[in-house]
Design a protein around this motif. Structure first.
Motif, short mmCIF file in Angstrom:
data_model
loop_
_atom_site.label_atom_id
_atom_site.label_comp_id
_atom_site.label_asym_id
_atom_site.label_seq_id
_atom_site.Cartn_x
_atom_site.Cartn_y
_atom_site.Cartn_z
N ARG A 58 0.83 -1.21 0.00
CA ARG A 58 0.00 0.00 0.00
C ARG A 58 0.87 1.27 0.00
O ARG A 58 0.49 2.29 -0.55
CB ARG A 58 -0.93 -0.01 1.23
N ILE A 59 2.04 1.14 0.62
CA ILE A 59 2.95 2.27 0.70
C ILE A 59 4.25 1.91 -0.02
O ILE A 59 4.79 0.81 0.19
CB ILE A 59 3.24 2.63 2.18
N ILE A 60 4.74 2.80 -0.86
CA ILE A 60 5.95 2.51 -1.62
C ILE A 60 7.17 2.97 -0.83
O ILE A 60 7.25 4.13 -0.42
CB ILE A 60 5.90 3.21 -2.99
N PRO A 61 8.11 2.06 -0.61
CA PRO A 61 9.30 2.42 0.17
C PRO A 61 10.14 3.48 -0.56
O PRO A 61 10.10 3.57 -1.78
CB PRO A 61 10.10 1.11 0.25
N THR A 62 10.89 4.24 0.20
CA THR A 62 11.83 5.17 -0.41
C THR A 62 13.25 4.65 -0.34
O THR A 62 14.18 5.30 -0.80
CB THR A 62 11.74 6.57 0.26
N GLY A 63 13.43 3.46 0.25
CA GLY A 63 14.77 2.87 0.28
C GLY A 63 14.71 1.44 0.78
O GLY A 63 13.71 1.03 1.40
N GLY A 64 15.75 0.67 0.50
CA GLY A 64 15.83 -0.71 0.98
C GLY A 64 14.90 -1.64 0.22
O GLY A 64 14.30 -1.25 -0.80
N THR A 65 14.77 -2.86 0.72
CA THR A 65 13.92 -3.84 0.03
C THR A 65 13.05 -4.59 1.04
O THR A 65 13.36 -4.65 2.22
CB THR A 65 14.77 -4.90 -0.71
N ALA A 66 11.96 -5.14 0.50
CA ALA A 66 11.10 -6.00 1.32
C ALA A 66 10.48 -7.05 0.40
O ALA A 66 10.17 -6.74 -0.76
CB ALA A 66 10.00 -5.18 1.98
N SER A 67 10.33 -8.25 0.91
CA SER A 67 9.70 -9.29 0.10
C SER A 67 8.84 -10.20 0.96
O SER A 67 9.05 -10.34 2.16
CB SER A 67 10.77 -10.10 -0.62
N VAL A 68 7.85 -10.78 0.30
CA VAL A 68 6.97 -11.75 0.96
C VAL A 68 7.10 -13.05 0.17
O VAL A 68 6.81 -13.07 -1.03
CB VAL A 68 5.52 -11.26 0.97
N GLY A 69 7.55 -14.09 0.83
CA GLY A 69 7.77 -15.37 0.15
C GLY A 69 8.69 -15.22 -1.06
O GLY A 69 8.51 -15.88 -2.07
N GLY A 70 9.64 -14.30 -0.97
CA GLY A 70 10.60 -14.11 -2.06
C GLY A 70 10.14 -13.12 -3.12
O GLY A 70 10.93 -12.68 -3.95
N ALA A 71 8.86 -12.73 -3.11
CA ALA A 71 8.38 -11.76 -4.10
C ALA A 71 8.59 -10.34 -3.56
O ALA A 71 8.18 -10.02 -2.44
CB ALA A 71 6.91 -12.00 -4.39
N ASP A 72 9.22 -9.50 -4.39
CA ASP A 72 9.55 -8.15 -3.97
C ASP A 72 8.31 -7.25 -3.98
O ASP A 72 7.54 -7.25 -4.94
CB ASP A 72 10.60 -7.58 -4.94
N VAL A 73 8.13 -6.49 -2.91
CA VAL A 73 6.90 -5.69 -2.79
C VAL A 73 6.80 -4.57 -3.82
O VAL A 73 5.70 -4.10 -4.14
CB VAL A 73 6.71 -5.08 -1.37
N VAL A 74 7.95 -4.12 -4.33
CA VAL A 74 7.91 -3.04 -5.32
C VAL A 74 7.89 -3.60 -6.74
O VAL A 74 7.11 -3.16 -7.59
CB VAL A 74 9.14 -2.11 -5.15
N ARG A 75 8.73 -4.60 -7.00
CA ARG A 75 8.81 -5.13 -8.38
C ARG A 75 7.65 -6.05 -8.71
O ARG A 75 7.26 -6.17 -9.85
CB ARG A 75 10.14 -5.88 -8.56
N ASP A 76 7.10 -6.70 -7.69
CA ASP A 76 6.12 -7.73 -7.96
C ASP A 76 4.92 -7.64 -7.02
O ASP A 76 4.55 -8.61 -6.34
CB ASP A 76 6.83 -9.09 -7.79
N PRO A 77 4.29 -6.46 -6.97
CA PRO A 77 3.22 -6.25 -5.97
C PRO A 77 2.02 -7.17 -6.16
O PRO A 77 1.37 -7.54 -5.18
CB PRO A 77 2.83 -4.78 -6.18
#
Ligand SMILES: Nc1ncnc2c1ncn2[C@@H]1O[C@H](COP(=O)(O)OP(=O)(O)O)[C@@H](O)[C@H]1O
Ligand SMILES: [Mg+2]
Length: 317
Positions: A58-77
């Motif tokens: 819901r919120i786009i990070p301004t730095g760093g990375t986050a993933s759920v089960g290996g899927a990136d929250v920004v690249r693969d929402p």
């Protein structure tokens, strides 16, 4: 790694507002394992909702990375969205619809057939002891019931990870304990659950592991026992005066049994392993120096002393 459900690395969010930049999350790294009930514990403004917002796309990070089960929250929402269920902090049920319809609607949205959506909805309502309320309007629900409907709704598409933002804030104590039971049961059945809370006792009694966060970063992370051992078996004696505590802190530091002491404003904190034997002498120090004692608190080794030790600040709920 297959056993990691959620991972963040140096995750950041800076909000840009008309009055300047607000650094809500300042470099947050953590790992949630599959099947655990993981707690983000921190006071108001610590960055919990922003973190959950980023993990749930819901919120786009301004730095760093986050993933759920290996899927990136920004690249693969979209992949992330399919894998997660989200229970927001406030009631977002559709007030025009019945309880059952709220769930069915979500199921249809997630691609279930009408029939499958109805069956899943009825099963979940049963699971949450809401079967008899299926036809009720959302506006007729109590706070605790609405909370359970929101959890059921979040589970319609069989998510891998369930996120809940402060699920029990505003609930009365009995309803809160009932919700804990629901979450424990889901955990026992293998769900991965990430919840945020500002209630220390909630994190202590419910979560397998806890990340203590403040100012948008992880201060400590681990099982309750690990966290406690990090700060040692120290009790904190917290005293409040009618004037500056600074003028007596030096004297307190000299006392037998006091490991450390710190003053900020009118409060003084003494860290000790022998609270009973020093308390009587300690309460006399202020009055001897012309300070009246307003309040004394004995904070036993707990998440609260962990927080005090890590931040030097009282935990503000
Ligand atoms: N949309 C926003 N715009 C600007 N500042 C925000 C916004 N949302 C949150 N903040 C600020 O970011 C910080 C962290 O907030 P939040 O993530 O809501 O913390 P928590 O959920 O732990 O209370 C706070 O200082 C808050 O005021
Ligand atoms: Mg919040």
């Amino acid at each position: 790694m297959a056993d990691v459900a959620v991972e963040t690395s140096d995750l950041k969010k800076t909000y840009t507002t008309s009055s300047g930049a607000i650094e809500a999350v300042t470099g947050l790294s953590l790992e949630v394992r599959r099947g655990e009930l993981f707690g983000l514990l921190g006071p108001n403004g610590a960055g919990k909702s922003t973190t959950i917002g980023m993990l749930t796309t819901r919120i786009i990070p301004t730095g760093g990375t986050a993933s759920v089960g290996g899927a990136d929250v920004v690249r693969d929402p979209l992949t992330v969205k399919r894998r997660i269920g989200v229970v927001p902090q406030y009631n977002t049920l559709d007030r025009q619809l019945t309880v059952l319809e709220n769930l069915e609607f979500r199921g249809r949205y997630a691609g279930l057939s009408a029939r499958a959506a109805r069956q899943r909805a009825l099963d979940l309502l049963e699971l949450f002891s809401l079967g008899p309320r299926a036809g009720a309007k959302v506006t007729e629900m109590s706070g605790g019931q609405a909370q359970r409907v929101m959890i059921a709704r979040a589970l319609m598409h069989h998510p891998e990870v369930l996120f809940l933002d402060e699920p029990t804030s505003g609930l009365d104590p009995q309803t809160r304990v009932n919700l804990w039971d629901v979450l424990r049961q889901m955990r026992a059945e293998g769900s991965t659950i990430v919840l945020s809370t500002h209630y220390m006792e909630e994190a202590e009694s419910l979560c397998d592991r806890i990340a203590v966060i403040d100012h948008g970063t992880v201060l400590a992370c681990g099982e309750l026992a690990e966290l406690k051992s990090q700060s040692g078996p120290e009790t904190v004696l917290a005293l409040t005066y009618d004037g500056e505590a600074e003028k007596i802190v030096g004297q307190v530091r000299q006392m037998d049994g006091v490991l450390r002491a710190e003053a900020s404003g009118t409060s003084l904190r003494a860290f000790t392993r022998v609270p009973e034997s020093i308390l009587a002498a300690l309460v006399l120090v202020g009055p001897d120096a012309g300070l009246s004692l307003i309040d004394v608190r004995i904070v036993r080794p707990s998440l609260e002393t962990v927080f005090l030790t890590l931040t030097g600040r009282e935990y503000r709920e």
